[in-house]
Design a protein around this motif. Structure first.
Motif, PDB file in Angstrom:
ATOM      1  N   ASP A  94       2.819   4.368   7.536  1.00 12.10           N
ATOM      2  CA  ASP A  94       1.896   6.305   7.467  1.00 12.10           C
ATOM      3  C   ASP A  94       3.850   7.115   7.261  1.00 12.10           C
ATOM      4  N   ALA A  95       4.950   6.653   7.072  1.00  8.21           N
ATOM      5  CA  ALA A  95       5.931   7.122   6.646  1.00  8.21           C
ATOM      6  C   ALA A  95       6.878   7.096   5.580  1.00  8.21           C
ATOM      7  N   TYR A  96       7.145   8.470   5.942  1.00  9.30           N
ATOM      8  CA  TYR A  96       7.859   8.600   4.486  1.00  9.30           C
ATOM      9  C   TYR A  96       8.476   8.045   3.748  1.00  9.30           C
ATOM     10  N   VAL A  97       8.530   8.417   2.583  1.00  2.92           N
ATOM     11  CA  VAL A  97       9.541   7.000   1.412  1.00  2.92           C
ATOM     12  C   VAL A  97       9.975   7.514   0.079  1.00  2.92           C
ATOM     13  N   ALA A 148      17.076  13.994   5.332  1.00  2.00           N
ATOM     14  CA  ALA A 148      17.294  12.498   5.274  1.00  2.00           C
ATOM     15  C   ALA A 148      17.794  12.448   3.750  1.00  2.00           C
ATOM     16  N   ALA A 149      16.648  11.683   3.006  1.00  7.30           N
ATOM     17  CA  ALA A 149      16.114  11.685   1.546  1.00  7.30           C
ATOM     18  C   ALA A 149      17.276  13.146   1.075  1.00  7.30           C
ATOM     19  N   ALA A 172       0.892  -1.609   0.861  1.00  2.00           N
ATOM     20  CA  ALA A 172      -0.137   0.307  -0.114  1.00  2.00           C
ATOM     21  C   ALA A 172       0.947   1.601   0.122  1.00  2.00           C
ATOM     22  N   LEU A 173       0.371   2.315  -0.640  1.00  2.00           N
ATOM     23  CA  LEU A 173       1.175   2.978  -0.667  1.00  2.00           C
ATOM     24  C   LEU A 173       0.123   5.098  -0.643  1.00  2.00           C
ATOM     25  N   THR A 174       0.746   5.753   0.398  1.00  2.00           N
ATOM     26  CA  THR A 174      -0.879   6.922  -0.361  1.00  2.00           C
ATOM     27  C   THR A 174       0.160   7.549  -0.092  1.00  2.00           C
ATOM     28  N   LEU A 175      -0.272   8.465  -1.576  1.00  2.65           N
ATOM     29  CA  LEU A 175       0.516  10.144  -1.782  1.00  2.65           C
ATOM     30  C   LEU A 175       0.226  11.005  -0.489  1.00  2.65           C
ATOM     31  N   ALA A 180      14.295   3.720   1.037  1.00  3.19           N
ATOM     32  CA  ALA A 180      13.250   2.815   0.517  1.00  3.19           C
ATOM     33  C   ALA A 180      13.044   2.360  -1.261  1.00  3.19           C
ATOM     34  N   ARG A 181      14.575   2.747  -1.153  1.00  3.33           N
ATOM     35  CA  ARG A 181      14.130   2.362  -2.822  1.00  3.33           C
ATOM     36  C   ARG A 181      14.194   0.791  -3.271  1.00  3.33           C
ATOM     37  N   GLY A 182      13.506   0.323  -4.564  1.00  3.27           N
ATOM     38  CA  GLY A 182      14.067  -0.647  -4.432  1.00  3.27           C
ATOM     39  C   GLY A 182      12.424  -1.743  -4.526  1.00  3.27           C
TER      40      GLY A 182
END
Length: 195
Positions: free
Chosen positions: A86-89, A37-38, A21-24, A113-115
């Motif tokens: 609900d963590a930032y990716v 961090a990103a 699941a992914l929320t924008l 979160a890459r890959g």
């Protein structure tokens, strides 16, 4: 017809090809540490226009000014990608240009979160939403030549490669060649007809 910008920026939901699941959603102050961090990651700095010397104040500015500013100016939307907890990716911008039917995208994925397929799912969702809800005819992706990860994301999201735009992007005071790809309104129609 109502103007979508008259309502609050929407929240989009999708799933990755792996079923995650992914929320924008709009950025929140709780995202500040993830944004920071990103934006300090060497690969992010290598391939994006994130300013050098990014700090906590700039991350707060992203959350409070930059991200909501696109929607407030009626020029697109900036979304934070949040996982099932609900963590930032990552983050993705859909920016409407001088032509109200054309937008470009900019995105970055948090290193941890890459890959996982988050960004290709987000890019697909944002492009489809922009075409259907904002009335766009074309959503463009550009990346510096050599940014293979970004190109894989765009291709997986259904963007069709169009070629190299010489000196197509500015990067820290110099011009760099850019790969260009796009999704157009007709691409969505073709997918719907196949389904």
């Amino acid at each position: 017809m109502t103007d979508p910008y008259d309502d609050p920026q929407p929240v989009l939901r999708t799933v990755t090809d792996k079923g995650a699941a992914l929320t924008l959603r709009p950025a929140q102050l709780a995202d500040t540490s993830g944004v920071l961090a990103a934006c300090l990651d060497p690969e992010t700095l290598r391939w994006t226009t994130v300013p050098l010397g990014y700090d906590h104040e700039k991350a707060v500015g992203f959350v409070t000014d930059y991200a909501p500013g696109w929607w407030q100016r009626r020029q697109g939307a900036a979304f934070v990608l949040a996982d099932a907890d609900d963590a930032y990716v990552g983050q993705i911008d859909l920016r409407v240009s001088g032509d109200p039917e054309v937008a470009d995208v900019g995105f970055l994925t948090a290193p941890h979160a890459r890959g996982h397929g988050y960004m290709s799912a987000a890019l697909r969702a944002v492009a489809e939403w922009g075409i259907r809800e904002l009335g766009l005819a074309r959503v463009e992706w550009k990346a510096y030549v050599g940014n293979d990860g970004s190109r894989r994301v765009a291709e997986k999201a259904g963007f069709r490669y169009e070629g190299v735009q010489r000196n197509g992007c500015a990067h820290r005071g110099e011009r760099r060649d850019a790969w260009v790809a796009a999704v157009v309104r007709e691409d969505l129609s073709a997918v719907e007809e196949e389904a």
